[in-house]
Scaffold this active site. Sequence first.
Site, PDB file in Angstrom:
ATOM      1  N   CYS A  89      14.139  10.584   6.074  1.00 35.51           N
ATOM      2  CA  CYS A  89      14.252  10.198   7.483  1.00 35.51           C
ATOM      3  C   CYS A  89      15.704  10.314   7.937  1.00 35.51           C
ATOM      4  O   CYS A  89      15.983  10.483   9.111  1.00 35.51           O
ATOM      5  CB  CYS A  89      13.753   8.782   7.673  1.00 35.51           C
ATOM      6  SG  CYS A  89      14.551   7.636   6.546  1.00 35.51           S
ATOM      7  N   GLU A 108      10.252   1.103  10.171  1.00 39.01           N
ATOM      8  CA  GLU A 108      11.263   2.085   9.742  1.00 39.01           C
ATOM      9  C   GLU A 108      10.618   3.451   9.927  1.00 39.01           C
ATOM     10  O   GLU A 108       9.849   3.897   9.074  1.00 39.01           O
ATOM     11  CB  GLU A 108      11.634   1.851   8.270  1.00 39.01           C
ATOM     12  CG  GLU A 108      12.255   0.496   7.993  1.00 39.01           C
ATOM     13  CD  GLU A 108      13.707   0.406   8.446  1.00 39.01           C
ATOM     14  OE1 GLU A 108      14.286   1.442   8.835  1.00 39.01           O
ATOM     15  OE2 GLU A 108      14.260  -0.698   8.431  1.00 39.01           O
ATOM     16  N   GLU A 159      11.154  16.439  13.731  1.00 41.07           N
ATOM     17  CA  GLU A 159      11.633  16.157  12.377  1.00 41.07           C
ATOM     18  C   GLU A 159      11.189  17.316  11.475  1.00 41.07           C
ATOM     19  O   GLU A 159       9.998  17.596  11.348  1.00 41.07           O
ATOM     20  CB  GLU A 159      10.970  14.852  11.926  1.00 41.07           C
ATOM     21  CG  GLU A 159      11.713  14.118  10.880  1.00 41.07           C
ATOM     22  CD  GLU A 159      11.072  12.755  10.564  1.00 41.07           C
ATOM     23  OE1 GLU A 159       9.909  12.503  10.922  1.00 41.07           O
ATOM     24  OE2 GLU A 159      11.772  11.952   9.944  1.00 41.07           O
ATOM     25  N   LYS A 167       0.871  -1.185   0.000  1.00 42.82           N
ATOM     26  CA  LYS A 167       0.000   0.000   0.000  1.00 42.82           C
ATOM     27  C   LYS A 167       0.903   1.227   0.000  1.00 42.82           C
ATOM     28  O   LYS A 167       1.440   1.616   1.028  1.00 42.82           O
ATOM     29  CB  LYS A 167      -0.880  -0.042   1.258  1.00 42.82           C
ATOM     30  CG  LYS A 167      -2.220   0.613   1.164  1.00 42.82           C
ATOM     31  CD  LYS A 167      -2.215   2.124   1.096  1.00 42.82           C
ATOM     32  CE  LYS A 167      -1.483   2.794   2.229  1.00 42.82           C
ATOM     33  NZ  LYS A 167      -1.100   4.180   1.891  1.00 42.82           N
TER      34      LYS A 167
HETATM   35  P1  NAP Z   1       3.050   8.678   7.303  1.00 37.77           P
HETATM   36  O1  NAP Z   1       2.045   9.748   7.365  1.00 37.77           O
HETATM   37  O2  NAP Z   1       3.309   7.884   8.529  1.00 37.77           O
HETATM   38  O3  NAP Z   1       2.589   7.725   6.107  1.00 37.77           O
HETATM   39  C1  NAP Z   1       3.340   6.620   5.721  1.00 37.77           C
HETATM   40  C2  NAP Z   1       2.419   5.584   5.119  1.00 37.77           C
HETATM   41  O4  NAP Z   1       1.481   5.155   6.101  1.00 37.77           O
HETATM   42  C3  NAP Z   1       1.598   6.096   3.939  1.00 37.77           C
HETATM   43  O5  NAP Z   1       1.424   5.059   3.019  1.00 37.77           O
HETATM   44  C4  NAP Z   1       0.272   6.437   4.606  1.00 37.77           C
HETATM   45  O6  NAP Z   1      -0.813   6.403   3.725  1.00 37.77           O
HETATM   46  C5  NAP Z   1       0.164   5.306   5.598  1.00 37.77           C
HETATM   47  N1  NAP Z   1      -0.736   5.569   6.722  1.00 37.77           N
HETATM   48  C6  NAP Z   1      -1.008   6.750   7.315  1.00 37.77           C
HETATM   49  N2  NAP Z   1      -1.867   6.554   8.331  1.00 37.77           N
HETATM   50  C7  NAP Z   1      -2.134   5.223   8.365  1.00 37.77           C
HETATM   51  C8  NAP Z   1      -2.958   4.400   9.193  1.00 37.77           C
HETATM   52  N3  NAP Z   1      -3.668   4.896  10.198  1.00 37.77           N
HETATM   53  N4  NAP Z   1      -2.996   3.071   8.939  1.00 37.77           N
HETATM   54  C9  NAP Z   1      -2.286   2.534   7.930  1.00 37.77           C
HETATM   55  N5  NAP Z   1      -1.492   3.276   7.110  1.00 37.77           N
HETATM   56  C10 NAP Z   1      -1.415   4.597   7.337  1.00 37.77           C
HETATM   57  O7  NAP Z   1       4.458   9.200   6.850  1.00 37.77           O
HETATM   58  P2  NAP Z   1       4.814  10.084   5.583  1.00 37.77           P
HETATM   59  O8  NAP Z   1       4.486  11.472   5.899  1.00 37.77           O
HETATM   60  O9  NAP Z   1       4.248   9.488   4.344  1.00 37.77           O
HETATM   61  O10 NAP Z   1       6.370   9.833   5.493  1.00 37.77           O
HETATM   62  C11 NAP Z   1       7.285  10.574   6.186  1.00 37.77           C
HETATM   63  C12 NAP Z   1       7.754   9.821   7.420  1.00 37.77           C
HETATM   64  O11 NAP Z   1       8.349   8.597   7.031  1.00 37.77           O
HETATM   65  C13 NAP Z   1       8.821  10.584   8.165  1.00 37.77           C
HETATM   66  O12 NAP Z   1       8.577  10.528   9.544  1.00 37.77           O
HETATM   67  C14 NAP Z   1      10.093   9.830   7.799  1.00 37.77           C
HETATM   68  O13 NAP Z   1      11.122   9.975   8.730  1.00 37.77           O
HETATM   69  C15 NAP Z   1       9.595   8.438   7.697  1.00 37.77           C
HETATM   70  N6  NAP Z   1      10.509   7.616   6.889  1.00 37.77           N
HETATM   71  C16 NAP Z   1      11.266   6.681   7.526  1.00 37.77           C
HETATM   72  C17 NAP Z   1      12.165   5.914   6.802  1.00 37.77           C
HETATM   73  C18 NAP Z   1      13.015   4.877   7.484  1.00 37.77           C
HETATM   74  O14 NAP Z   1      13.520   4.002   6.794  1.00 37.77           O
HETATM   75  N7  NAP Z   1      13.202   4.909   8.787  1.00 37.77           N
HETATM   76  C19 NAP Z   1      12.298   6.102   5.424  1.00 37.77           C
HETATM   77  C20 NAP Z   1      11.504   7.075   4.807  1.00 37.77           C
HETATM   78  C21 NAP Z   1      10.602   7.817   5.566  1.00 37.77           C
HETATM   79  P3  NAP Z   1      -1.475   7.763   3.194  1.00 37.77           P
HETATM   80  O15 NAP Z   1      -0.534   8.331   2.223  1.00 37.77           O
HETATM   81  O16 NAP Z   1      -2.731   7.322   2.560  1.00 37.77           O
HETATM   82  O17 NAP Z   1      -1.694   8.655   4.382  1.00 37.77           O
END
Ligand code: NAP
Length: 523
Positions: A323, A289, A420, A213
């Site tokens: 990240c 992650e 962040e 997803k």
């Molecule tokens: P996010 O809001 O947590 O969303 C990530 C994914 O989760 C998206 O596919 C999102 O779908 C989905 N999602 C959101 N709410 C959900 C729920 N309640 N149930 C199931 N899925 C859900 O994060 P983001 O803003 O896309 O990404 C940025 C974050 O990712 C930052 O905090 C960054 O540090 C972190 N990141 C970490 C790594 C690592 O390897 N540690 C790598 C890259 C990014 P929708 O788009 O539909 O909301």
Amino acid sequence: MSAPDGSDEGGEIGRPESSDHGYSRVMTTISPSAERTALDAVPTQLFIGGEWREASGGGTLPVEDPSTGETLAEVPDATVEDGKAALAAADEAFNDFRHMPPRDRGEILRRAYELMIERVDELALVMTLEMGKPLPEARGEVLYAASYFRWYAEEAVRINGRFQVAENGASRVLTMEQPVGPCLFITPWNFPLAMGTRKVGPAIAAGCTSVVKPAKQTPLSMLSMARILEEAGLPGGVVNVITARSSGELMEPLIRDARARKLSFTGSTAVGKKLVEQASDQLLRMSMELGGNAPFVVFEDADLDLAVEGALLAKMRNGGEACTSANRFVVHESVAGEFSRRLAERMGALRVARGTEPGSQVGPLIDQAAIDKVKELVDDAVGKGAAVLTGGEPLGERGYFFSPTVLGDVPEGADLVREEIFGPVAPITTFSGEDQAIAMANDTEYGLVAYLFTENVSRAFRVMEALETGMIGFNQGMVSNAGAPFGGVKQSGYGREGGPEGLREYLETKYVALNLSGRPAAL
Ligand code: NAP
């Protein structure tokens, strides 16, 4: 600094990865018809059980170009029923796929790698359009993403158990490594392709099936990946891709479904915590992650040329939306002035423009909410005494551009030291001694990566051992590498992606106690 539509060439970010990652490529103008052709080649349907289909409810959601705010494409808004169908397909396919010869699984990954390399320009263009990063960076990500398929193509045939004489000399210990089962993958928008391949690659190598997803802002890259896997000969149902407007509603029933055996999530810590709770229902295997707050520590004995170059890369790779992005610069007070001046000069010279424009070095942020958050963090720091050395404001009349920003004299109490930033803002704080530097670096609930610049090897090892992170960049501003274990500690999550460690996430160890003696077993 140049505006999003400006024409001056500005400075260079440098070459963030090895030359085969494409950062050095000269860019040419991309015509609107080339953009359309690349977008039209993307299958904008759900991929379930090897078939492309619309959402059962008929709904769709728009994919926006963050540099213009215009709609690029519509993708299906999957219903819970579609999600269940995808999981059923993954579950059914698992029975056969787990027995596919490892060499065949590896060859499929290898073919998919080669197809990605052949289509690097088309994939990069689609990524730039939906996510915003400049084309050379998008190209770099496609090559980086493909490298996970290559790495795990090679690992598929190297899954071993062990055989050992038990302590009593009579029994034998036999272990076998078996695929975990159907997996659920949830990926973010910031690396739309690589965050998928680094889950899908090892899963296929291990013999696991999956439902992927992607983030709703950037589904096109993952749909393109599915098409490539299909062309590479992956059997139907092994990888399924579903897109939706409301990820929570779609995914929770799947996470609570007994057919799922593992959840691998890349995204924010807040969402990760919610998913861990949901996954406790089935006690799913998990890889998390999550977010980061990377300190970039520069000692007084650092090679400042190297440090500034590393800083630019650690901060500006992906426009700061990573990240692993350096979130705070922790610089010795004796070199802070010089370091800040040089970093501000380089950051201020970067060309901010739509990612398809020749010479673009910094693209837009993902959406208006990101602009508002970055601006709020900058204003908070300035209100608490930080000095703006360059940037500080949103740019342009349309799209979500923010000027590369360097803030000097940032007080420890500023919100962006804790949160962040996820944008092109470099806050500089200072320290006077090694213990203080370590304490400042570790003063966060996150623990993904830290960067360390010093020419003193003894100090480097002392500090590396003391840093509470899963990864460290020593005299270099990036850590990503398909052969290395990527992952964090503390609230940056658990599990590793990449390298042999990344494969183990998809394997269960089964132990067999063998009695070959012909006598009743005894302790
Ligand atoms: P996010 O809001 O947590 O969303 C990530 C994914 O989760 C998206 O596919 C999102 O779908 C989905 N999602 C959101 N709410 C959900 C729920 N309640 N149930 C199931 N899925 C859900 O994060 P983001 O803003 O896309 O990404 C940025 C974050 O990712 C930052 O905090 C960054 O540090 C972190 N990141 C970490 C790594 C690592 O390897 N540690 C790598 C890259 C990014 P929708 O788009 O539909 O909301």
